[in-house]
Design an enzyme around this catalytic site. Sequence first.
Site, short mmCIF file in Angstrom:
data_model
loop_
_atom_site.label_atom_id
_atom_site.label_comp_id
_atom_site.label_asym_id
_atom_site.label_seq_id
_atom_site.Cartn_x
_atom_site.Cartn_y
_atom_site.Cartn_z
N SER A 16 42.37 45.88 33.54
CA SER A 16 41.97 47.33 33.57
C SER A 16 42.37 48.21 34.96
O SER A 16 42.33 47.51 35.90
CB SER A 16 40.31 47.57 33.37
N TYR A 64 31.01 45.26 35.42
CA TYR A 64 32.40 45.15 34.43
C TYR A 64 33.42 45.06 35.26
O TYR A 64 34.35 44.07 34.86
CB TYR A 64 32.24 46.12 33.52
N LYS A 115 36.67 41.86 36.06
CA LYS A 115 38.09 42.13 35.75
C LYS A 115 38.69 41.57 37.14
O LYS A 115 39.74 41.06 36.96
CB LYS A 115 38.66 43.37 35.34
#
Length: 342
Positions: free
Chosen positions: A127, A152, A156
Amino acid sequence: MKELILVTGGTGYIGSHTAVELINEGYEVVIVDNLANSTVDSLDGIEKITGVRPAFEQFDLCDKPNVEAFFRKYSRLKAIIHFAAYKAVGESVDQPLKYYRNNLVSLMNLLECMEQFKVPLMVFSSSCTVYGQPKELPVTENAPILPAESPYGNTKQICEEILRDSGCSMPALQVISLRYFNPIGAHPSALIGELPQGIPDNLVPFVTQTAAGLRGELKIFGDDYPTPDGSAVRDYINVTDLAKAHVTAIRRLLDQKNETGLEFFNLGTGHGTSVLEVVKTFEKVTGVPVHYKVVGRRAGDIVAVWADTTKANQVLGWKAGTSLEDTLLSAWNWEKKLRGIQ
Ligand code: UD1
């Protein structure tokens, strides 16, 4: 014989669109999903679009014996596209360990089995969140990785580090990490699309649900940003365009065209669009008004980010081609189909 590709999270939003594009390009697909945030109905959609129902195995990738049994069963496996992960920013703040366990353990289990069963090729779903608020726009793959804004986002970043470190100990490992900007829209057939559970966090599902009458009004988080109209700017990319980039990346790995064992590519359009522009474009192409009001900024939001897509354009030979208008229309057609609106 067709090359067999594992799509983890393949009944989910981006995974299902990617399964369609892989099948359309002549690959055989096997999907693994625990249905934590999707349903098997996606398989019907994929089958209706392509005429092929992919093999499906329902289990949790955090469960190592199941992952090993999978690799044993599918010994023809050529490569993996790893989507399966939790992705809600707000929930990750409330339940960080849930995010770390799921997103990290699943990747580690896959990597161990990739080594054990000698399937060394992976496309990883990353992302643009890894860039935070970049100092320079558009953002290139060489921009510094800033401290994550959420657990979150941190998963990544850590996953990319796990991939890099694993490459040092497993020279055969070849990974392409694709950093998505803001994927939106649905398949033009309206047979697959995004299925947010509960109240959507993301802008476009909230817009379509407001237009469909499920939500009273859209809240626009801030109109006092230093942007042309004051609302925040993102790079909204059509989900089918995004899915096609995965097929290109898989081909690159299978043909051993990758230049290093871990490559990164930004996947966006290269254009920034403000929240207000998204809403106005949606109203223009659908003719449906969206009730909205401007409220305060959302915690953790950045001002503006959009991609420099030169590397993906030149090296992958991929370019996002669908207009924002067509993409928003596809999102609306999907919402109408879900709600039975004519
Ligand atoms: C976030 C994540 C991104 C993740 C993506 C998909 C960050 C910084 N970004 O992107 O990594 O891949 O979700 O899950 O962690 N907005 C409104 N009203 C709404 C909803 C959104 O005004 O009801 C605005 C937001 O303030 C933002 C824009 O719309 O400016 C896009 O928001 P959203 O769709 O949630 O995506 P991001 O936050 O950009």
